[in-house]
Design a protein around this motif. Sequence first.
Motif, PDB file in Angstrom:
ATOM      1  N   ASP A   1      86.867  50.898  59.461  1.00  0.00           N
ATOM      2  CA  ASP A   1      87.774  50.446  60.517  1.00  0.00           C
ATOM      3  C   ASP A   1      89.225  50.404  60.066  1.00  0.00           C
ATOM      4  N   ASP A   2      89.470  50.367  58.766  1.00  0.00           N
ATOM      5  CA  ASP A   2      90.825  50.333  58.216  1.00  0.00           C
ATOM      6  C   ASP A   2      91.313  51.764  58.001  1.00  0.00           C
ATOM      7  N   PHE A   3      92.393  52.134  58.714  1.00  0.00           N
ATOM      8  CA  PHE A   3      92.886  53.513  58.655  1.00  0.00           C
ATOM      9  C   PHE A   3      93.337  53.891  57.248  1.00  0.00           C
ATOM     10  N   MET A   4      94.002  52.969  56.543  1.00  0.00           N
ATOM     11  CA  MET A   4      94.503  53.279  55.204  1.00  0.00           C
ATOM     12  C   MET A   4      93.355  53.407  54.205  1.00  0.00           C
ATOM     13  N   VAL A   5      92.378  52.534  54.298  1.00  0.00           N
ATOM     14  CA  VAL A   5      91.225  52.613  53.397  1.00  0.00           C
ATOM     15  C   VAL A   5      90.469  53.915  53.637  1.00  0.00           C
TER      16      VAL A   5
ATOM     17  N   HIS B   1      86.385  55.238  63.033  1.00  0.00           N
ATOM     18  CA  HIS B   1      86.870  53.876  62.810  1.00  0.00           C
ATOM     19  C   HIS B   1      86.063  52.836  63.586  1.00  0.00           C
ATOM     20  N   THR B   2      85.074  53.278  64.351  1.00  0.00           N
ATOM     21  CA  THR B   2      84.171  52.376  65.070  1.00  0.00           C
ATOM     22  C   THR B   2      82.746  52.877  64.921  1.00  0.00           C
ATOM     23  N   GLY B   3      81.798  52.024  65.248  1.00  0.00           N
ATOM     24  CA  GLY B   3      80.412  52.438  65.186  1.00  0.00           C
ATOM     25  C   GLY B   3      80.090  53.525  66.196  1.00  0.00           C
ATOM     26  N   ALA B   4      80.655  53.393  67.396  1.00  0.00           N
ATOM     27  CA  ALA B   4      80.412  54.399  68.433  1.00  0.00           C
ATOM     28  C   ALA B   4      80.941  55.762  68.006  1.00  0.00           C
ATOM     29  N   GLN B   5      82.132  55.777  67.412  1.00  0.00           N
ATOM     30  CA  GLN B   5      82.690  57.041  66.905  1.00  0.00           C
ATOM     31  C   GLN B   5      81.794  57.626  65.820  1.00  0.00           C
ATOM     32  N   ALA B   6      81.273  56.765  64.955  1.00  0.00           N
ATOM     33  CA  ALA B   6      80.422  57.238  63.866  1.00  0.00           C
ATOM     34  C   ALA B   6      79.175  57.928  64.412  1.00  0.00           C
ATOM     35  N   LEU B   7      78.551  57.327  65.409  1.00  0.00           N
ATOM     36  CA  LEU B   7      77.343  57.913  65.980  1.00  0.00           C
ATOM     37  C   LEU B   7      77.644  59.223  66.700  1.00  0.00           C
TER      38      LEU B   7
ATOM     39  N   TYR C   1      81.604  46.263  58.230  1.00  0.00           N
ATOM     40  CA  TYR C   1      82.406  45.531  59.202  1.00  0.00           C
ATOM     41  C   TYR C   1      83.143  46.515  60.105  1.00  0.00           C
ATOM     42  N   LEU C   2      82.622  46.706  61.300  1.00  0.00           N
ATOM     43  CA  LEU C   2      83.223  47.595  62.292  1.00  0.00           C
ATOM     44  C   LEU C   2      83.528  46.780  63.553  1.00  0.00           C
TER      45      LEU C   2
ATOM     46  N   GLY D   1      77.574  47.597  60.817  1.00  0.00           N
ATOM     47  CA  GLY D   1      77.185  48.796  60.098  1.00  0.00           C
ATOM     48  C   GLY D   1      75.675  48.963  60.002  1.00  0.00           C
ATOM     49  N   LEU D   2      74.941  47.854  59.879  1.00  0.00           N
ATOM     50  CA  LEU D   2      73.487  47.958  59.814  1.00  0.00           C
ATOM     51  C   LEU D   2      72.906  48.455  61.133  1.00  0.00           C
TER      52      LEU D   2
END
Length: 219
Positions: free
Chosen positions: A9-13, A34-40, A56-57, A62-63
Amino acid sequence: MISVLVVDDDFMVARVHCGYIERTPGFTVAGVAHTGAQALALTTRLRPDLVLLDIYLPDMGGLEVLRELRNGQAQPDVIVISAATDVDTVRGALRGGVLHYLVKPFSYTALHDQLRHFATVHTRLGELISADQAAIDEVFGARPRSALPKGLTEQTAALVEQVLRAADPDVSAAECAARSNISRVSARRYLEHFVDANRAEVRLRYGGTGRPERRYRPR
């Protein structure tokens, strides 16, 4: 090239982690979420080989993302990257089948080691049609490939380890050589290898004169 989806979720990280991946030969960044929905959604569209998954999203844990990935069609491998250190989260990640769990912040070396391990396993599985126990141990990390130094053999190592584990409470190189029917020099090399591999420990027995005797016992 092994493709990796970075989820943080952290753009710099996320940018730092992308830099780590691009520095590692054989790996490329497939995308960033940067979100769970985007990840899926990106996993379904990009079909990455590996997902670096934060816990932490902003929209879902994350789980939960991990469970959705396991139920989806893409089925990527997952390494968790998170500041979460509570046991329940670690246990949930383990039960979800993650390859490893890196606690943030971590160094490039820590991630590099896990990426190289993944590359080795990824390549090894691609070479196999079926897997014997040695190959399975290698994939699961029980016995790394080429674990023995040059000049040592698996057969003699197994014989020496058998003598070592039967020691009561310990054994010298000379005693091991006599029981395994090999030279004292060879027995010493195998025993010292087990010490280096953290499979045995050594203590010194001091006599009246001369150098102390090295005594080995299994860990």
